[in-house]
Design a protein around this motif. Structure first.
Motif, short mmCIF file in Angstrom:
data_model
loop_
_atom_site.label_atom_id
_atom_site.label_comp_id
_atom_site.label_asym_id
_atom_site.label_seq_id
_atom_site.Cartn_x
_atom_site.Cartn_y
_atom_site.Cartn_z
N THR A 43 0.83 -1.21 0.00
CA THR A 43 0.00 0.00 0.00
C THR A 43 0.86 1.26 0.00
O THR A 43 0.46 2.30 0.49
N GLY A 44 2.08 1.13 -0.56
CA GLY A 44 2.96 2.29 -0.64
C GLY A 44 2.67 3.12 -1.87
O GLY A 44 1.58 3.06 -2.45
N ALA A 45 3.67 3.89 -2.29
CA ALA A 45 3.48 4.85 -3.39
C ALA A 45 3.06 4.14 -4.67
O ALA A 45 2.05 4.51 -5.30
N LEU A 46 3.80 3.10 -5.08
CA LEU A 46 3.49 2.49 -6.37
C LEU A 46 2.23 1.63 -6.31
O LEU A 46 1.42 1.65 -7.23
N VAL A 62 6.06 -4.00 -3.45
CA VAL A 62 6.65 -3.95 -2.11
C VAL A 62 8.12 -3.55 -2.21
O VAL A 62 8.71 -3.61 -3.30
N ALA A 63 8.69 -3.16 -1.09
CA ALA A 63 10.11 -2.77 -1.06
C ALA A 63 10.95 -3.85 -1.75
O ALA A 63 10.69 -5.05 -1.57
N ASP A 64 11.93 -3.42 -2.53
CA ASP A 64 12.78 -4.37 -3.27
C ASP A 64 13.28 -5.50 -2.38
O ASP A 64 13.30 -6.67 -2.77
N ARG A 83 -4.54 -1.57 7.00
CA ARG A 83 -4.08 -0.82 5.82
C ARG A 83 -4.64 -1.43 4.54
O ARG A 83 -5.04 -0.70 3.62
N THR A 126 7.54 -5.38 -9.11
CA THR A 126 7.56 -4.11 -9.83
C THR A 126 8.91 -3.41 -9.70
O THR A 126 9.02 -2.21 -9.92
N VAL A 162 7.14 7.90 -8.85
CA VAL A 162 5.80 7.93 -8.24
C VAL A 162 5.93 8.22 -6.75
O VAL A 162 6.68 7.55 -6.04
N SER A 178 -1.66 -6.33 2.29
CA SER A 178 -0.68 -5.59 3.06
C SER A 178 -0.26 -6.47 4.23
O SER A 178 -0.97 -7.41 4.58
N ARG A 179 0.88 -6.11 4.83
CA ARG A 179 1.25 -6.79 6.07
C ARG A 179 0.24 -6.47 7.16
O ARG A 179 0.10 -7.19 8.13
N1 LIG Z 1 7.86 4.80 -6.38
C1 LIG Z 1 8.33 4.69 -7.60
O1 LIG Z 1 8.59 5.70 -8.27
C2 LIG Z 1 8.54 3.33 -8.21
C3 LIG Z 1 8.60 3.27 -9.63
C4 LIG Z 1 8.79 2.03 -10.22
C5 LIG Z 1 8.94 0.91 -9.43
N2 LIG Z 1 8.89 1.01 -8.07
C6 LIG Z 1 9.02 -0.23 -7.29
O2 LIG Z 1 7.82 -0.44 -6.57
C7 LIG Z 1 8.10 -1.17 -5.38
C8 LIG Z 1 7.49 -0.42 -4.21
O3 LIG Z 1 8.09 0.87 -4.14
P1 LIG Z 1 7.33 2.12 -3.50
O4 LIG Z 1 7.98 3.32 -4.08
O5 LIG Z 1 5.88 1.97 -3.61
O6 LIG Z 1 7.78 1.99 -1.98
P2 LIG Z 1 7.00 2.41 -0.67
O7 LIG Z 1 6.15 3.60 -0.92
O8 LIG Z 1 8.01 2.46 0.41
O9 LIG Z 1 6.02 1.19 -0.43
C9 LIG Z 1 6.52 -0.09 -0.27
C10 LIG Z 1 5.45 -0.97 0.38
O10 LIG Z 1 6.02 -2.26 0.50
C11 LIG Z 1 5.46 -2.91 1.62
N3 LIG Z 1 6.57 -3.43 2.41
C12 LIG Z 1 7.67 -2.77 2.84
N4 LIG Z 1 8.46 -3.60 3.56
C13 LIG Z 1 7.85 -4.80 3.55
C14 LIG Z 1 8.17 -6.06 4.12
N5 LIG Z 1 9.30 -6.24 4.82
N6 LIG Z 1 7.33 -7.07 3.91
C15 LIG Z 1 6.18 -6.89 3.21
N7 LIG Z 1 5.83 -5.72 2.65
C16 LIG Z 1 6.65 -4.70 2.83
C17 LIG Z 1 4.71 -1.85 2.40
O11 LIG Z 1 3.31 -2.08 2.21
P3 LIG Z 1 2.41 -2.50 3.46
O12 LIG Z 1 2.83 -1.59 4.56
O13 LIG Z 1 1.05 -2.29 2.97
O14 LIG Z 1 2.71 -3.94 3.74
C18 LIG Z 1 5.10 -0.55 1.77
O15 LIG Z 1 4.05 0.38 1.78
C19 LIG Z 1 9.62 -1.33 -5.32
O16 LIG Z 1 9.98 -2.57 -5.84
C20 LIG Z 1 10.10 -0.21 -6.23
O17 LIG Z 1 11.36 -0.50 -6.81
C21 LIG Z 1 8.68 2.20 -7.45
#
Ligand SMILES: NC(=O)c1ccc[n+]([C@@H]2O[C@H](COP(=O)([O-])OP(=O)(O)OC[C@H]3O[C@@H](n4cnc5c(N)ncnc54)[C@H](OP(=O)(O)O)[C@@H]3O)[C@@H](O)[C@H]2O)c1
Length: 304
Positions: free
Chosen positions: A15-18, A73-75, A43, A96, A124, A38-39
Motif C-alpha cells: 500500500t505504498g506509493a506504487l 513492495v520494497a525491493d 491498511r 515491480t 511515483v 498488506s502486512r
Molecule cells: N515509487 C516509484 O517511483 C517506483 C517506480 C517504479 C517501481 N517502483 C518499485 O515499486 C516497489 C514499491 O516501491 P514504492 O515506491 O511503492 O515503496 P513504498 O512507498 O516504500 O512502499 C513499499 C510498500 O512495500 C510494503 N513493504 C515494505 N516492507 C515490507 C516487508 N518487509 N514485507 C512486506 N511488505 C513490505 C509496504 O506495504 P504494506 O505496509 O502495505 O505492507 C510498503 O508500503 C519497489 O519494488 C520499487 O522498486 C517504485
C-alpha cells in the motif's frame, strides 16, 4: 466493444506509493482490481475501500483472488512476500522492481506460480493531498514498462496490462536490468538534485520560492519534451557546451566557485560528460571539445 475489464483482474500487494498508484490507474483504465494485500490488515482494508469490488486481504490469501498478482513492495521484501503467498499455482506473480530479475520470486515459482516483472519507468510518490482522477490516468501514460516473464504468455499478459495503462512496454533482458535501472534512477534522482541547485540559484536571484519551484519544474518539462522528441538525448543538449561556446563555459566555471563543494564537483563532471557527448553526437568538433575542456580547467578549484 467495451474496453472495460478487457485485461486482469489484478491483485496488488503493498500500500505504498506504487501500489496505491497502480491500483488507481488500473481502475481508471478499466482493469478490475480485486484485492489489495498488506502486512497490516487495517491498511489493506483501508486501501481496498477506495475501489468498489476490491477487498483487503492478507499476503497468504491474495493469490487466490486474482489471476495476476503484482508485488509493489520494497525491493528487499520481494523474497519474503513471495514466500508468504499461498495457493498461487498457475497465477502470474510479478514484482515491480526495476533493478531485480525474477529470481527473488523463486519460492512462489517452486509452488507452481508463473513469474514476471512489471516495472513502470515513472517517479511515483504518494500524493500529499486529494488528487483528481486525471492524476491517475496520466501517471503511466507514455511510460516505458520493462517486462519479464517466465513464459511467453506471462510476458504477453503483463504487456497488455502496461498497454491498458497507456504505457510503452518492452521485453527486458534480465542480465541488463541493473544497468537499465541505474540509468533510470540516475536520471530521476539526480535531476531532482540538480533542480535544487537551480532552485537555489533562482532564489539567490530574487525569485520567490513558489516561482522558483514552478520555474524549475517548467524548465524540466521543456527538457523532457526536447529529449522525448530527439532521436537520442545527446541531440537535445542545450547550453554553452552544446553550442561550443568556450567563453560561456569560462563564465560558468567562475560562477560555479560559489556553489557548495559537492555541487562544484557535479558541475565539472557534468560539463566534461556533456563535452564528450556533444563531440560524439557530432555537435562540436574535437578542437572545440579540447577548447571547452581547457576553459573548464582554467577556473575553479579543479583537482587536475
Ligand atoms: N515509487 C516509484 O517511483 C517506483 C517506480 C517504479 C517501481 N517502483 C518499485 O515499486 C516497489 C514499491 O516501491 P514504492 O515506491 O511503492 O515503496 P513504498 O512507498 O516504500 O512502499 C513499499 C510498500 O512495500 C510494503 N513493504 C515494505 N516492507 C515490507 C516487508 N518487509 N514485507 C512486506 N511488505 C513490505 C509496504 O506495504 P504494506 O505496509 O502495505 O505492507 C510498503 O508500503 C519497489 O519494488 C520499487 O522498486 C517504485
Amino acid at each position: 466493444v467495451s474496453l472495460k475489464h478487457r485485461h486482469g483482474p489484478v491483485a496488488i500487494v503493498g500500500t505504498g506509493a506504487l501500489g496505491t498508484a497502480l491500483a488507481h490507474a488500473f481502475v481508471a483504465s478499466g482493469v478490475a482490481v480485486r484485492a489489495i494485500a498488506s502486512r497490516d490488515p487495517d491498511r489493506a482494508a483501508a486501501a481496498a475501500s477506495a475501489f468498489p469490488g476490491a477487498i483487503g486481504v492478507s499476503l497468504d490469501r491474495v493469490a487466490k483472488e486474482a489471476p495476476v498478482v503484482l508485488l509493489a513492495v520494497a525491493d528487499s521484501a520481494i523474497e519474503s512476500v513471495a514466500s508468504a503467498l499461498a495457493g498461487a499455482r498457475g497465477v502470474i506473480v510479478a514484482h515491480t522492481s526495476g533493478s531485480r530479475d525474477t529470481k527473488p520470486l523463486a519460492a512462489v515459482r517452486a509452488h507452481g506460480a508463473r513469474v514476471g516483472a512489471f516495472h513502470p519507468l515513472a517517479a511515483v510518490v504518494k500524493p500529499a493531498g486529494p488528487v483528481d482522477a486525471g492524476h491517475w490516468t496520466t501517471l503511466f501514460r507514455g511510460a516505458a514498462f520493462a517486462i519479464e516473464g517466465s513464459d511467453g504468455d506471462v510476458t504477453a499478459q503483463l504487456t497488455q496490462l502496461a498497454t491498458a495503462l497507456g504505457g510503452k512496454p518492452f521485453t527486458a533482458t534480465a542480465a541488463a536490468k541493473a544497468r537499465y535501472h541505474l540509468g533510470a534512477s540516475m536520471l530521476a534522482a539526480f535531476s531532482a538534485g540538480l533542480a535544487q541547485v537551480a532552485w537555489e540559484g533562482m532564489r539567490a536571484a530574487g525569485a520567490p520560492a513558489d516561482v522558483a519551484s514552478a520555474g524549475v519544474g517548467h524548465l524540466l518539462e521543456t527538457v523532457a519534451r526536447n529529449v522525448a522528441a530527439a532521436p537520442a538525448p545527446a541531440a537535445a543538449l542545450t547550453g554553452p557546451v552544446a553550442r561550443g561556446d568556450a567563453g560561456g563555459v569560462t563564465r560558468q566555471a567562475i560562477a560555479a566557485e560559489v556553489l557548495p563543494r559537492e555541487a562544484q564537483v557535479l558541475y565539472r563532471a557534468h560539463a566534461e560528460h556533456n563535452i564528450q557527448l556533444a563531440q560524439h553526437a557530432g555537435r562540436i568538433t574535437k578542437e572545440t571539445a579540447d577548447a571547452l575542456v581547457a576553459a573548464l580547467h582554467a577556473h575553479g578549484n579543479s583537482s587536475s
